[in-house]
Design an enzyme around this catalytic site. Structure first.
Site, short mmCIF file in Angstrom:
data_model
loop_
_atom_site.label_atom_id
_atom_site.label_comp_id
_atom_site.label_asym_id
_atom_site.label_seq_id
_atom_site.Cartn_x
_atom_site.Cartn_y
_atom_site.Cartn_z
N ASN A 141 -17.49 -3.00 10.91
CA ASN A 141 -17.96 -4.38 10.76
C ASN A 141 -17.81 -5.09 12.10
O ASN A 141 -17.34 -4.50 13.09
CB ASN A 141 -17.21 -5.11 9.63
CG ASN A 141 -15.71 -5.24 9.88
OD1 ASN A 141 -15.26 -5.33 11.03
ND2 ASN A 141 -14.93 -5.28 8.82
N GLY B 57 -21.65 -8.99 7.59
CA GLY B 57 -21.44 -9.83 6.41
C GLY B 57 -22.74 -10.43 5.92
O GLY B 57 -23.75 -9.74 5.74
N PHE C 243 0.85 -1.18 0.00
CA PHE C 243 0.00 0.00 0.00
C PHE C 243 0.89 1.23 0.00
O PHE C 243 1.70 1.43 0.91
CB PHE C 243 -0.93 0.03 1.22
CG PHE C 243 -1.87 1.22 1.20
CD1 PHE C 243 -3.02 1.18 0.44
CD2 PHE C 243 -1.58 2.37 1.92
CE1 PHE C 243 -3.88 2.28 0.39
CE2 PHE C 243 -2.44 3.46 1.88
CZ PHE C 243 -3.58 3.42 1.11
N GLY D 91 -18.68 -2.97 2.06
CA GLY D 91 -19.02 -2.12 3.21
C GLY D 91 -19.21 -0.67 2.82
O GLY D 91 -20.08 0.02 3.37
N ASP D 92 -18.43 -0.21 1.85
CA ASP D 92 -18.59 1.17 1.37
C ASP D 92 -19.95 1.34 0.70
O ASP D 92 -20.61 2.38 0.84
CB ASP D 92 -17.48 1.52 0.39
CG ASP D 92 -16.09 1.42 1.00
OD1 ASP D 92 -15.98 1.63 2.22
OD2 ASP D 92 -15.14 1.10 0.27
#
Length: 311
Positions: A181, A211, A102, A242-243
């Site tokens: 989450n 989920g 990243f 999730g977004d």
């Protein structure tokens, strides 16, 4: 990127301290992503006019054009001329094992951005979502929301692993919505030392995505809602699911829907992302959406939500 072999076959056990490997990959696929971009893209498709705030590099031009095409306001994006936009680079082998990097890039400059000009004036912002970003920027923007009395969403997600208890407590305190989450929720409790009841004293609504088991919403007074998922037609790529939920939920509450209906809309957007290769590759179809909401939640829910959906 896809490597057709196995990473495990390339490592020599007694030479690991000298490892130097290069993998010839079969393909390269570049997808637009990032939590802010994913959420804003979905909000734009849902007929909203989100304002994207973040730090990017000069390589952002094509991405900007795609976001603006769906109605995202990018005028508040800070462009750094000397570094690239943050990027996640991943190679997957035939065993589905991954080697990834990243690159933080311009994201490290996000702490230089002030929200004052945007939120410090009447009508400047209804709600600010402070998502995973440079930790210093997250703390600054959360505090600016408090200083100006603007409602905010605490959405620390991936940065919970990096941040310590005092920082997380500062991010959460006073949020209208706290979204995580189920794993992140347990990590948040562990790092802050708070109980569930203590979190409930500090935020208006706590939302925990579960989920395939849907989502749990807990209000400050203790009222609890559990929202089931919209059944998927297939699992293609979980990246950005999730977004998608966050975007649908925020579009719902901004449109005046109840928490339950907003979460149901969030679940619909989440499943669209799940069924698509890439978090910003799906499109909006009103008729199909209303039908799927009806099948999942019944005619009353679909009728209520449909009244707030774009054509």
């Amino acid at each position: 990127m896809q490597f057709p072999g196995r990473f495990a076959d390339q490592f020599v056990a007694d030479q690991l301290e000298r490892v130097s490997l290069s993998f010839l990959v079969d393909d390269l696929v570049i997808k637009r992503g990032g939590v802010a971009g994913n959420i804003c893209y979905a909000l734009g498709l849902l007929g909203q006019r989100p304002v994207l705030v973040g730090a990017v590099g000069p390589d952002f031009a094509d991405y900007r054009a795609e976001l603006e095409r769906v109605g995202v306001d990018c005028t508040r994006v800070h462009v750094c001329d000397d570094v690239h936009t943050a990027r996640f680079m991943c190679t997957t082998d035939s065993d589905m094992r991954q080697i990834a990097s990243f690159y933080t890039g311009a994201m490290a400059r996000a702490g230089e951005i002030s929200l004052a000009e945007l939120i410090g004036q009447p009508g400047g912002a209804d709600l600010v979502l402070v998502g995973a970003n440079d930790p210093g920027a997250m703390l600054r923007h959360t505090q600016e929301c408090r200083d100006f009395g603007v409602a905010f969403v605490a959405d620390p997600s991936q940065q919970l692993a990096r941040m310590e208890g005092p920082e997380i407590r500062q991010l959460v305190e006073g949020a209208r919505y706290l979204i995580t989450n189920d794993y992140e929720w347990e990590l948040l409790l562990q790092k802050t030392g708070w109980s569930e009841a203590q979190v409930a004293e500090r935020v208006d609504v706590r939302i925990t995505t579960l989920g395939e088991h849907g989502a749990q919403l807990v209000s400050r007074g203790g009222a609890e809602l559990k929202i089931g998922v919209v059944p998927e037609t297939g699992k293609v790529d979980p990246t950005g699911v999730g977004d998608g939920f966050r975007a649908g939920f925020l579009a719902g509450v901004h449109g005046g829907l109840s928490l339950e209906r907003s979460a149901q809309l969030g679940s619909l957007v989440a499943v669209y992302v799940l069924e698509t290769d890439g978090p910003q590759e799906w499109d909006w179809d009103r008729e199909a959406s209303v039908a799927r909401l009806r099948d999942a939640y019944g005619p009353d829910a679909s009728d209520e939500i449909a009244a707030h959906l774009p054509t």
